[in-house]
Design a protein around this motif. Sequence first.
Motif, PDB file in Angstrom:
ATOM      1  N   VAL A 148     -21.084  59.453   7.229  1.00  0.00           N
ATOM      2  CA  VAL A 148     -19.776  60.065   7.056  1.00  0.00           C
ATOM      3  C   VAL A 148     -18.961  59.141   6.169  1.00  0.00           C
ATOM      4  CG1 VAL A 148     -17.679  60.839   8.183  1.00  0.00           C
ATOM      5  CG2 VAL A 148     -19.882  61.215   9.290  1.00  0.00           C
ATOM      6  N   SER A 149     -18.437  59.662   5.076  1.00  0.00           N
ATOM      7  CA  SER A 149     -17.661  58.870   4.116  1.00  0.00           C
ATOM      8  C   SER A 149     -18.476  57.682   3.593  1.00  0.00           C
ATOM      9  CB  SER A 149     -16.351  58.382   4.753  1.00  0.00           C
ATOM     10  OG  SER A 149     -15.599  59.476   5.222  1.00  0.00           O
ATOM     11  N   GLY A 150     -19.762  57.876   3.469  1.00  0.00           N
ATOM     12  CA  GLY A 150     -20.595  56.823   2.894  1.00  0.00           C
ATOM     13  C   GLY A 150     -21.026  55.743   3.858  1.00  0.00           C
ATOM     14  N   LEU A 151     -20.578  55.798   5.119  1.00  0.00           N
ATOM     15  CA  LEU A 151     -20.919  54.750   6.087  1.00  0.00           C
ATOM     16  C   LEU A 151     -21.900  55.302   7.118  1.00  0.00           C
ATOM     17  CD1 LEU A 151     -17.423  53.169   6.739  1.00  0.00           C
ATOM     18  CD2 LEU A 151     -19.269  52.222   5.351  1.00  0.00           C
ATOM     19  N   PRO A 152     -22.932  54.533   7.476  1.00  0.00           N
ATOM     20  CA  PRO A 152     -23.874  55.004   8.498  1.00  0.00           C
ATOM     21  C   PRO A 152     -23.228  54.981   9.875  1.00  0.00           C
ATOM     22  CG  PRO A 152     -24.374  52.749   7.898  1.00  0.00           C
ATOM     23  CD  PRO A 152     -23.282  53.196   6.969  1.00  0.00           C
ATOM     24  N   ILE A 153     -23.458  56.035  10.636  1.00  0.00           N
ATOM     25  CA  ILE A 153     -22.954  56.117  12.006  1.00  0.00           C
ATOM     26  C   ILE A 153     -24.141  56.351  12.937  1.00  0.00           C
ATOM     27  CG2 ILE A 153     -21.515  57.388  13.631  1.00  0.00           C
ATOM     28  CD1 ILE A 153     -19.635  58.051  11.406  1.00  0.00           C
ATOM     29  N   ASP A 154     -24.290  55.490  13.930  1.00  0.00           N
ATOM     30  CA  ASP A 154     -25.373  55.611  14.901  1.00  0.00           C
ATOM     31  C   ASP A 154     -24.801  56.039  16.241  1.00  0.00           C
ATOM     32  OD1 ASP A 154     -26.711  54.473  12.829  1.00  0.00           O
ATOM     33  OD2 ASP A 154     -27.251  52.622  13.875  1.00  0.00           O
ATOM     34  N   ILE A 155     -25.472  56.961  16.906  1.00  0.00           N
ATOM     35  CA  ILE A 155     -25.184  57.257  18.310  1.00  0.00           C
ATOM     36  C   ILE A 155     -26.327  56.661  19.118  1.00  0.00           C
ATOM     37  CG2 ILE A 155     -24.835  59.019  20.066  1.00  0.00           C
ATOM     38  CD1 ILE A 155     -23.700  60.839  17.994  1.00  0.00           C
ATOM     39  N   GLN A 156     -26.000  55.757  20.010  1.00  0.00           N
ATOM     40  CA  GLN A 156     -27.008  55.027  20.758  1.00  0.00           C
ATOM     41  C   GLN A 156     -26.821  55.245  22.252  1.00  0.00           C
ATOM     42  OE1 GLN A 156     -26.486  50.939  19.606  1.00  0.00           O
ATOM     43  NE2 GLN A 156     -27.198  51.271  17.508  1.00  0.00           N
ATOM     44  N   LEU A 157     -27.927  55.123  22.989  1.00  0.00           N
ATOM     45  CA  LEU A 157     -27.902  55.182  24.445  1.00  0.00           C
ATOM     46  C   LEU A 157     -28.562  53.928  24.994  1.00  0.00           C
ATOM     47  CD1 LEU A 157     -27.559  56.446  27.241  1.00  0.00           C
ATOM     48  CD2 LEU A 157     -29.645  57.780  26.833  1.00  0.00           C
ATOM     49  N   GLU A 158     -27.826  53.171  25.778  1.00  0.00           N
ATOM     50  CA  GLU A 158     -28.345  51.960  26.386  1.00  0.00           C
ATOM     51  C   GLU A 158     -28.500  52.144  27.895  1.00  0.00           C
ATOM     52  OE1 GLU A 158     -26.126  48.482  25.510  1.00  0.00           O
ATOM     53  OE2 GLU A 158     -26.376  48.646  23.343  1.00  0.00           O
ATOM     54  N   ASN A 159     -29.491  51.460  28.457  1.00  0.00           N
ATOM     55  CA  ASN A 159     -29.721  51.459  29.902  1.00  0.00           C
ATOM     56  C   ASN A 159     -29.854  52.881  30.437  1.00  0.00           C
ATOM     57  OD1 ASN A 159     -30.096  50.171  32.359  1.00  0.00           O
ATOM     58  ND2 ASN A 159     -27.918  50.123  32.861  1.00  0.00           N
ATOM     59  N   GLN A 160     -30.675  53.672  29.745  1.00  0.00           N
ATOM     60  CA  GLN A 160     -30.746  55.107  30.040  1.00  0.00           C
ATOM     61  C   GLN A 160     -31.239  55.423  31.442  1.00  0.00           C
ATOM     62  OE1 GLN A 160     -33.911  57.289  28.060  1.00  0.00           O
ATOM     63  NE2 GLN A 160     -34.687  55.390  27.179  1.00  0.00           N
ATOM     64  N   GLN A 161     -32.058  54.565  32.031  1.00  0.00           N
ATOM     65  CA  GLN A 161     -32.561  54.832  33.370  1.00  0.00           C
ATOM     66  C   GLN A 161     -31.978  53.874  34.409  1.00  0.00           C
ATOM     67  OE1 GLN A 161     -36.864  54.922  32.239  1.00  0.00           O
ATOM     68  NE2 GLN A 161     -36.811  56.946  33.196  1.00  0.00           N
ATOM     69  N   GLY A 162     -30.935  53.152  34.028  1.00  0.00           N
ATOM     70  CA  GLY A 162     -30.285  52.234  34.950  1.00  0.00           C
ATOM     71  C   GLY A 162     -29.122  52.879  35.666  1.00  0.00           C
ATOM     72  N   SER A 163     -28.439  52.083  36.467  1.00  0.00           N
ATOM     73  CA  SER A 163     -27.314  52.609  37.238  1.00  0.00           C
ATOM     74  C   SER A 163     -26.035  52.709  36.416  1.00  0.00           C
ATOM     75  CB  SER A 163     -27.069  51.716  38.463  1.00  0.00           C
ATOM     76  OG  SER A 163     -26.825  50.377  38.062  1.00  0.00           O
TER      77      SER A 163
END
Length: 372
Positions: free
Chosen positions: A13-28
């Motif tokens: 978007v507007s030339g900049l990379p955007i990441d959507i990340q998920l951390e600790n997906q199976q944790g509490s």
Amino acid sequence: MGVGILTLTILSVSGLPIDIQLENQQGSHPIFKVVGWDQIGQISTQAFETDQWQELFTVYVDSGSPDEALPPILGSYRIENRILIFQPRFPLQPGLSYRAVFHPETSASETITSRFDIPQSKAVASTIVEHVYPSTDQLPENQLKFYLHFSAPMSRGEAYSRIHLLDERGVPVDLPFLELDQELWDRAGKRLTLLFDPGRIKRDLVPHNEVGTSIQEGKTYTLIIDRDWRDAQGKSLKEDFQKVFSVVAADRETPNPESWLLTAPQAGSVQPLSVEFPEPLDHELLMRLLEVMDSQGEYVEGSIQVDRNETRWGFTPHEPWRAGDYSLSVDTTLEDLAGNRINRPFEVDVFERVKERITTTTVSLPFKIFPR
């Protein structure tokens, strides 16, 4: 399972990379992150309301159908190190998919959507129903609720399809419980409050007059908790649970603390203060609405025990009892099994004017610890 980071979508978007990340997906404590958004500094100091955050970044359970709109999952938002973070209130459920939607601009063409699949756990089923309160096998016809205690956190959204109430012939009782959109779990996800439909309990209401109470005096019922109910890790319960109980006459009398029997311990001991009731009272409220105070009005530190089918309450001090005057402070919102409070019967409409109201929030029962 270890803590991992999963990046499913990287767009620009507007030339900049955007990441959507998920951390600790199976944790509490899983967290969704939006990384690389160049306008993050413009909102880092603003106090957004929940609906404003959700307009910017929202996470849903992905039903697999674009026509089925599910509500956003509950959680909190924050910004750390120029990263937008959404933390769900509850663990993600194995076997489900989640859709994260980020709207960096008002233009719908620049929306970023990522899908995260949470794998099923292959661990052996071990979660059980530890207890169902009330403990007694005799309940009043106007019984208000059950408390279901599990040995581990449970999944949400399955309760009303996994709990069954059968009559003496083994026939399911039709809609005995109040089915709420948001199930009544404690913060740990290990205790569910299950309410009988109040409309069928209170006399003179249409459901009561047309359908009747969910359970009827003189009959026997079986509460069944289905083993196919999944815990928070996606595993089924280890076994079914059943509670068989008979129904006695409706209870419409308020609990009377003056009828309670207090047995004081000896000074210098850590023997429990014992309080016996003529009827079972609400287990969860007994655990938090009774407190012991000394002659100076200070709370005495100690632990609480409730037994004998919720007809006895015990308090064991952390330090030995000292001789002197004490009191048991009782919050008047304490209820019996039918929801009658010390200061108000369940059937009294709280929106009506009641001529006689108890304005105090507690009652005090004095007792004395004598020297040896």
